[in-house]
Design a protein around this motif. Structure first.
Motif, PDB file in Angstrom:
ATOM      1  N   PHE A  26       0.825  -1.203   0.000  1.00  0.00           N
ATOM      2  CA  PHE A  26       0.000   0.000   0.000  1.00  0.00           C
ATOM      3  C   PHE A  26       0.864   1.260   0.000  1.00  0.00           C
ATOM      4  O   PHE A  26       0.583   2.217  -0.730  1.00  0.00           O
ATOM      5  N   LEU A  27       1.920   1.265   0.805  1.00  0.00           N
ATOM      6  CA  LEU A  27       2.805   2.435   0.868  1.00  0.00           C
ATOM      7  C   LEU A  27       3.524   2.674  -0.458  1.00  0.00           C
ATOM      8  O   LEU A  27       3.695   3.822  -0.882  1.00  0.00           O
ATOM      9  N   LEU A  28       3.927   1.598  -1.120  1.00  0.00           N
ATOM     10  CA  LEU A  28       4.559   1.740  -2.434  1.00  0.00           C
ATOM     11  C   LEU A  28       3.550   2.188  -3.482  1.00  0.00           C
ATOM     12  O   LEU A  28       3.834   3.056  -4.310  1.00  0.00           O
ATOM     13  N   TRP A  29       2.366   1.595  -3.440  1.00  0.00           N
ATOM     14  CA  TRP A  29       1.322   1.929  -4.411  1.00  0.00           C
ATOM     15  C   TRP A  29       0.871   3.376  -4.280  1.00  0.00           C
ATOM     16  O   TRP A  29       0.639   4.060  -5.266  1.00  0.00           O
ATOM     17  N   SER A  30       0.758   3.841  -3.032  1.00  0.00           N
ATOM     18  CA  SER A  30       0.289   5.204  -2.805  1.00  0.00           C
ATOM     19  C   SER A  30       1.384   6.243  -3.000  1.00  0.00           C
ATOM     20  O   SER A  30       1.096   7.435  -3.043  1.00  0.00           O
ATOM     21  N   GLY A  31       2.629   5.809  -3.106  1.00  0.00           N
ATOM     22  CA  GLY A  31       3.731   6.741  -3.324  1.00  0.00           C
ATOM     23  C   GLY A  31       4.331   7.303  -2.046  1.00  0.00           C
ATOM     24  O   GLY A  31       5.220   8.148  -2.116  1.00  0.00           O
ATOM     25  N   GLU A  79      13.046   3.332  -4.676  1.00  0.00           N
ATOM     26  CA  GLU A  79      14.447   3.698  -4.463  1.00  0.00           C
ATOM     27  C   GLU A  79      14.793   3.801  -2.978  1.00  0.00           C
ATOM     28  O   GLU A  79      15.951   3.661  -2.596  1.00  0.00           O
ATOM     29  N   GLN A  80      13.800   4.053  -2.134  1.00  0.00           N
ATOM     30  CA  GLN A  80      14.042   4.213  -0.707  1.00  0.00           C
ATOM     31  C   GLN A  80      14.289   2.885   0.000  1.00  0.00           C
ATOM     32  O   GLN A  80      14.795   2.880   1.125  1.00  0.00           O
TER      33      GLN A  80
END
Length: 130
Positions: free
Chosen positions: A44-49, A54-55
């Motif tokens: 969810f955190l990756l999908w939402s940006g 890269e982090q």
């Protein structure tokens, strides 16, 4: 030194997300493993940006390269379950075969769909170019 700090920072992000998943499962008494909820939170955190690839890319890549090492405790733990495997091994084996079959079929269908779509786009692009 800078690379070590970057790696540790990325690893700490992944650990914090894992801990959030584990604590959430523990306090809400959910019937799923905390690491699975952590993966869903990470997705969810990756999908939402909120988190960019890269982090966490360097630490996640390192963990994936050494994934086999993390299965050693699980394999050793399975050795203590010999009686369960003797009694219910055929059920476990059936589940493994069925899930592998479903995975292979799904991957094949998705690959075929992508290839057909790609071929249609090539034809469409070729027709417009003429």
């Amino acid at each position: 030194m800078k690379n070590s700090a970057k790696f540790l920072f990325q690893l700490s992000i992944l650990i914090v997300i894992y801990l959030i998943g584990s604590f959430t499962v523990k306090y809400l008494h959910l019937q799923i493993p905390g690491n699975v909820l952590g993966i869903v939170i990470l997705l969810f955190l990756l999908w939402s940006g909120v988190i960019k690839v890269e982090q966490i890319e360097w630490a996640a890549g390192w963990l994936l390269r050494h994934l086999g090492f993390f299965f050693i405790p699980i394999s050793v733990g399975l050795m203590t379950l010999g009686n369960i495997v003797k009694v219910n091994g055929w059920i476990l084996l059936s589940i493994l075969f069925v899930s592998a079959f479903i995975g292979i079929i799904a991957a094949g269908k998705i690959t075929q769909t992508v290839i057909v779509k790609s071929e249609k786009e090539k034809v469409k692009y070729h027709d417009h170019a003429l």
